[in-house]
Design an enzyme around this catalytic site. Structure first.
Site, PDB file in Angstrom:
ATOM      1  NE  ARG A  31     -71.541  21.649-102.371  1.00  0.00           N
ATOM      2  CZ  ARG A  31     -71.198  22.678-101.614  1.00  0.00           C
ATOM      3  NH1 ARG A  31     -69.939  22.899-101.315  1.00  0.00           N
ATOM      4  NH2 ARG A  31     -72.102  23.516-101.189  1.00  0.00           N
ATOM      5  CB  CYS A  36     -74.007  19.471 -99.223  1.00  0.00           C
ATOM      6  SG  CYS A  36     -73.363  19.648 -97.542  1.00  0.00           S
TER       7      CYS A  36
END
Length: 125
Positions: free
Chosen positions: A103, A105
């Site tokens: 991930r 972000c």
């Protein structure tokens, strides 16, 4: 060869893009903001409600391609305020309880429709 994925249970695209494109065993899902499919309006109730709606929308896109969150290999999360990071993490962790995907972000200046969050993903069969 690519296949265009259109999820009936996700909000309609608000621009010239597909919900997702599948090529081979890979699915590339466009970013979803927290629009409620039935109303076309942002989910109400703060960042947790928005995060849940984003994930619900992505779940619908995955389902339209015969996949679920266990197929996700990478996500990118866009937040308008990194102060929401912990709250979004709590919602995210509930959807990816074990072996979460890779991930990224990032904080962005603004998102469509005044959303506080957007998320895109890549999944594999």
């Amino acid at each position: 060869m690519k296949e265009i994925i259109c999820a009936q249970n996700a909000p309609a695209a608000i621009g010239p893009y597909s919900h997702a494109v599948q090529t081979g065993n890979l699915l590339f899902a466009s970013g979803q903001i927290p629009l409620v499919p039935e109303t076309g309006r942002l989910a109400e109730g703060g960042i947790e409600a928005q995060a849940n709606q984003v994930l619900d929308n992505l779940c619908a896109v995955l389902a339209a391609a015969g996949m679920d969150f266990s197929n996700v290999v990478k996500t990118t999360v866009f937040l308008t305020d990194l102060q929401d990071f912990a709250a979004v993490n709590a919602v995210y962790a509930a959807r990816f309880p074990s072996a979460p995907p890779a991930r990224s972000c990032v904080q962005v200046a603004a998102l469509p429709a005044g959303a506080k969050m957007e998320m895109e993903l890549i999944a594999a069969k």
